[in-house]
Design a protein around this motif. Structure first.
Motif, PDB file in Angstrom:
ATOM      1  N   THR A  28       0.705  -1.450  -0.020  1.00  0.00           N
ATOM      2  CA  THR A  28       0.029   0.025  -0.043  1.00  0.00           C
ATOM      3  C   THR A  28       1.357   0.997  -0.055  1.00  0.00           C
ATOM      4  O   THR A  28       1.695   1.161   0.812  1.00  0.00           O
ATOM      5  CB  THR A  28      -0.239  -0.410   1.077  1.00  0.00           C
ATOM      6  OG1 THR A  28      -1.176  -2.022   1.246  1.00  0.00           O
ATOM      7  CG2 THR A  28      -1.847   0.911   1.008  1.00  0.00           C
ATOM      8  N   TRP A  29       0.803   1.974  -0.681  1.00  0.00           N
ATOM      9  CA  TRP A  29       0.887   3.241  -1.122  1.00  0.00           C
ATOM     10  C   TRP A  29       0.805   4.827  -0.112  1.00  0.00           C
ATOM     11  O   TRP A  29      -0.305   5.371  -0.425  1.00  0.00           O
ATOM     12  CB  TRP A  29       1.277   4.032  -1.972  1.00  0.00           C
ATOM     13  CG  TRP A  29       2.526   5.313  -2.778  1.00  0.00           C
ATOM     14  CD1 TRP A  29       1.768   6.181  -2.713  1.00  0.00           C
ATOM     15  CD2 TRP A  29       3.903   5.434  -2.624  1.00  0.00           C
ATOM     16  NE1 TRP A  29       2.603   7.164  -2.715  1.00  0.00           N
ATOM     17  CE2 TRP A  29       4.212   7.199  -2.670  1.00  0.00           C
ATOM     18  CE3 TRP A  29       4.427   4.067  -1.715  1.00  0.00           C
ATOM     19  CZ2 TRP A  29       5.334   7.013  -2.767  1.00  0.00           C
ATOM     20  CZ3 TRP A  29       6.358   4.762  -2.612  1.00  0.00           C
ATOM     21  CH2 TRP A  29       6.429   6.592  -2.574  1.00  0.00           C
ATOM     22  N   ARG A  30       1.293   4.769   1.148  1.00  0.00           N
ATOM     23  CA  ARG A  30       0.644   5.533   2.050  1.00  0.00           C
ATOM     24  C   ARG A  30       1.476   7.173   2.283  1.00  0.00           C
ATOM     25  O   ARG A  30       2.448   7.640   2.577  1.00  0.00           O
ATOM     26  CB  ARG A  30       0.371   5.011   3.070  1.00  0.00           C
ATOM     27  CG  ARG A  30       0.241   3.408   3.361  1.00  0.00           C
ATOM     28  CD  ARG A  30      -0.463   2.965   4.908  1.00  0.00           C
ATOM     29  NE  ARG A  30      -0.731   2.116   5.603  1.00  0.00           N
ATOM     30  CZ  ARG A  30       0.308   0.925   5.672  1.00  0.00           C
ATOM     31  NH1 ARG A  30       1.256   0.720   5.860  1.00  0.00           N
ATOM     32  NH2 ARG A  30      -0.941  -0.478   5.759  1.00  0.00           N
ATOM     33  N   GLU A  31       0.916   7.582   1.234  1.00  0.00           N
ATOM     34  CA  GLU A  31       1.503   9.271   1.516  1.00  0.00           C
ATOM     35  C   GLU A  31       0.477   9.791   0.437  1.00  0.00           C
ATOM     36  O   GLU A  31      -1.086   9.817  -0.017  1.00  0.00           O
ATOM     37  CB  GLU A  31       2.700   8.627   0.327  1.00  0.00           C
ATOM     38  CG  GLU A  31       3.807   9.633   1.229  1.00  0.00           C
ATOM     39  CD  GLU A  31       3.947  10.949   1.748  1.00  0.00           C
ATOM     40  OE1 GLU A  31       2.707  11.759   1.466  1.00  0.00           O
ATOM     41  OE2 GLU A  31       5.106  11.355   2.154  1.00  0.00           O
ATOM     42  N   MET A  32       0.463  11.271   0.861  1.00  0.00           N
ATOM     43  CA  MET A  32      -0.537  12.054   0.216  1.00  0.00           C
ATOM     44  C   MET A  32       0.259  13.473  -0.265  1.00  0.00           C
ATOM     45  O   MET A  32       0.871  14.865   0.196  1.00  0.00           O
ATOM     46  CB  MET A  32      -1.547  12.651   1.331  1.00  0.00           C
ATOM     47  CG  MET A  32      -0.543  13.215   2.309  1.00  0.00           C
ATOM     48  SD  MET A  32      -2.516  13.684   3.145  1.00  0.00           S
ATOM     49  CE  MET A  32      -2.248  15.556   2.792  1.00  0.00           C
ATOM     50  N   LEU A  33       1.106  12.985  -1.608  1.00  0.00           N
ATOM     51  CA  LEU A  33       1.948  13.605  -2.481  1.00  0.00           C
ATOM     52  C   LEU A  33       1.734  15.537  -2.927  1.00  0.00           C
ATOM     53  O   LEU A  33       2.377  15.834  -3.166  1.00  0.00           O
ATOM     54  CB  LEU A  33       3.265  12.987  -3.333  1.00  0.00           C
ATOM     55  CG  LEU A  33       4.014  11.761  -2.095  1.00  0.00           C
ATOM     56  CD1 LEU A  33       4.480  10.275  -3.850  1.00  0.00           C
ATOM     57  CD2 LEU A  33       4.949  12.727  -1.728  1.00  0.00           C
ATOM     58  N   CYS A  34       0.405  15.293  -2.706  1.00  0.00           N
ATOM     59  CA  CYS A  34      -0.678  16.262  -3.896  1.00  0.00           C
ATOM     60  C   CYS A  34      -0.795  17.057  -2.954  1.00  0.00           C
ATOM     61  O   CYS A  34      -0.761  18.385  -2.849  1.00  0.00           O
ATOM     62  CB  CYS A  34      -2.404  16.145  -4.319  1.00  0.00           C
ATOM     63  SG  CYS A  34      -2.707  15.264  -2.812  1.00  0.00           S
ATOM     64  N   SER A  62       2.992  11.665  13.731  1.00  0.00           N
ATOM     65  CA  SER A  62       4.308  11.617  15.066  1.00  0.00           C
ATOM     66  C   SER A  62       5.189  11.087  14.137  1.00  0.00           C
ATOM     67  O   SER A  62       5.001  10.146  13.006  1.00  0.00           O
ATOM     68  CB  SER A  62       3.248  11.009  16.262  1.00  0.00           C
ATOM     69  OG  SER A  62       3.393   9.773  16.477  1.00  0.00           O
ATOM     70  N   LYS A  63       6.403  10.530  14.550  1.00  0.00           N
ATOM     71  CA  LYS A  63       7.544  10.128  14.351  1.00  0.00           C
ATOM     72  C   LYS A  63       7.187   8.886  14.167  1.00  0.00           C
ATOM     73  O   LYS A  63       7.610   7.836  13.167  1.00  0.00           O
ATOM     74  CB  LYS A  63       8.916  10.400  14.826  1.00  0.00           C
ATOM     75  CG  LYS A  63       9.965   9.240  14.125  1.00  0.00           C
ATOM     76  CD  LYS A  63      11.170  10.283  14.970  1.00  0.00           C
ATOM     77  CE  LYS A  63      11.851  11.411  13.828  1.00  0.00           C
ATOM     78  NZ  LYS A  63      12.783  11.555  14.244  1.00  0.00           N
ATOM     79  N   ALA A  64       6.533   7.763  14.715  1.00  0.00           N
ATOM     80  CA  ALA A  64       6.240   5.892  15.658  1.00  0.00           C
ATOM     81  C   ALA A  64       5.718   5.970  14.354  1.00  0.00           C
ATOM     82  O   ALA A  64       5.469   5.256  13.420  1.00  0.00           O
ATOM     83  CB  ALA A  64       5.438   6.033  16.641  1.00  0.00           C
ATOM     84  N   GLU A  68       5.612   3.485  11.339  1.00  0.00           N
ATOM     85  CA  GLU A  68       4.526   2.487  11.238  1.00  0.00           C
ATOM     86  C   GLU A  68       3.931   2.324   9.998  1.00  0.00           C
ATOM     87  O   GLU A  68       4.326   0.963   9.443  1.00  0.00           O
ATOM     88  CB  GLU A  68       3.752   2.369  12.601  1.00  0.00           C
ATOM     89  CG  GLU A  68       3.260   1.322  12.731  1.00  0.00           C
ATOM     90  CD  GLU A  68       4.189  -0.048  12.706  1.00  0.00           C
ATOM     91  OE1 GLU A  68       3.522  -1.078  12.286  1.00  0.00           O
ATOM     92  OE2 GLU A  68       5.132   0.447  13.418  1.00  0.00           O
ATOM     93  N   LYS A  69       3.413   3.345   9.366  1.00  0.00           N
ATOM     94  CA  LYS A  69       2.391   3.252   8.756  1.00  0.00           C
ATOM     95  C   LYS A  69       3.349   3.253   7.204  1.00  0.00           C
ATOM     96  O   LYS A  69       2.960   2.719   5.769  1.00  0.00           O
ATOM     97  CB  LYS A  69       1.313   4.623   9.152  1.00  0.00           C
ATOM     98  CG  LYS A  69       0.618   3.886  10.282  1.00  0.00           C
ATOM     99  CD  LYS A  69      -0.925   5.218  10.064  1.00  0.00           C
ATOM    100  CE  LYS A  69      -1.978   4.580  11.127  1.00  0.00           C
ATOM    101  NZ  LYS A  69      -2.917   5.471  11.426  1.00  0.00           N
ATOM    102  N   THR A  70       4.145   4.446   7.244  1.00  0.00           N
ATOM    103  CA  THR A  70       4.594   4.798   5.867  1.00  0.00           C
ATOM    104  C   THR A  70       5.651   4.346   5.011  1.00  0.00           C
ATOM    105  O   THR A  70       6.189   3.393   4.497  1.00  0.00           O
ATOM    106  CB  THR A  70       5.049   6.546   5.605  1.00  0.00           C
ATOM    107  OG1 THR A  70       3.281   7.225   5.606  1.00  0.00           O
ATOM    108  CG2 THR A  70       5.429   6.598   4.151  1.00  0.00           C
TER     109      THR A  70
END
Length: 310
Positions: A28-34, A62-64, A68-70
């Motif tokens: 899963t690509w977890r980002e919002m680069l827009c 948060s950094k954690a 974890e997610k990205t």
């Protein structure tokens, strides 16, 4: 034996895809680069540092949580080196299309040997409605998979080129693109146009989305902030934004609202909508980026449909 990797646009669709039991692993690509500053070197240390700083400041990530997610998911992508067929699952909107460009740019460098396929939902029937992947039936998703598009080397080079322009400090270079129809990206032209409309207009100092937020407040007269967010999500065109993004946008425009329960504009808000005054001097934040460009270093001329550098 060829092996498969699926890269999806988000967790909701990943869940849907898992139930379809297609061959291959799923990332899963977890980002919002827009939103926020982007750098061309996708996946580099400076790229992720820039992204974390933006998400931490604007969305209290948060950094954690970011790790974890990205980052864990990105590292998983890095470790999937065996697959020689990669299927990208993305949608028609700006949110997805910008992420798609970044993923292809990364694949161009790190997975030169792989065949890359694209499944992109949008216009799926005879209506003018554009559909996200999660809005489609399982049968329809499988049909899209069967007719997936193999991206040519030219497609990959072009997506990477558009990504470089998106990350440049001057959106006028993006504005001059005109050869979209020569490549297998049916929704890229409309989303690049939507991106250019995110720079503040000469008319009132707000961009198209911000003006639309005020207009919908005026026209729909929502009874609460929750209702207002629902209205914005349904009337956002090809942005593909979430309620979090609209929540942030409303907060930036807070001085133009006299109330959120019910939702009402101030006199200044109404005057801005009529084009009688500009909000530009009030909105000028020095560190707001759209891709690689500073948002308030440019103005959009709604009459000529061109961007001007200040």
């Amino acid at each position: 034996m060829s092996s498969l990797l699926h890269i999806t646009n988000g967790d909701a669709f990943t869940s849907k895809l898992k139930k379809l039991k297609l061959t291959g692993d799923i990332i899963t690509w977890r980002e919002m680069l827009c939103e926020g500053k982007t750098e061309t070197n996708v996946g580099s240390e400076s790229f992720w540092k820039t992204r974390f700083e933006f998400l931490n400041k604007n969305y209290k990530v948060s950094k954690a949580s970011f790790i974890e997610k990205t980052l864990k998911e990105y590292r998983s992508l890095c470790n999937h080196k065996q697959q020689d067929q990669i299927v990208l699952w993305f949608e028609y909107d700006l949110f997805c299309q910008v992420n798609l460009l970044a993923v292809i740019s990364w694949l161009k460098i790190h997975r030169k040997y792989a065949q890359i396929y694209l499944v992109c939902s949008g216009k799926e029937d005879d209506t003018d409605v554009l559909y996200g992947l999660n809005e489609l039936s399982d049968e329809h998703v499988l049909k899209l998979y069967e007719t997936k598009t193999l991206l040519t080397q030219d497609d990959i080079e072009y997506a990477d080129y558009v990504w470089q322009l998106y990350c440049s400090d001057n959106p006028i270079r993006l504005e001059n693109l005109s050869d979209f129809k020569n490549f297998n990206f049916n929704y890229l032209e409309s989303t690049i146009q939507a991106h250019l409309h995110r720079f503040p207009s000469i008319k009132n100092g707000l961009n198209e989305m911000e003006t639309n937020i005020l207009q919908l407040a005026m026209d729909k007269k929502p009874g609460s902030k929750g209702q207002f967010l629902s209205v914005l999500l349904k009337n956002q065109g090809v942005l593909g934004f979430s309620d979090n993004q609209f929540h942030n946008a409303i907060n930036r425009l807070k001085p133009l609202f006299s109330s959120f329960n019910p939702v009402r504009l101030t006199q200044t808000g109404k005057a801005i909508l009529k084009g009688e005054t500009s909000y530009y001097s009030c909105m000028q934040e020095n560190d707001v980026y759209l891709g690689g460009a500073l948002k308030y270093n440019f103005l959009f001329n709604t009459e000529s449909q061109r961007i001007l550098k200040l």
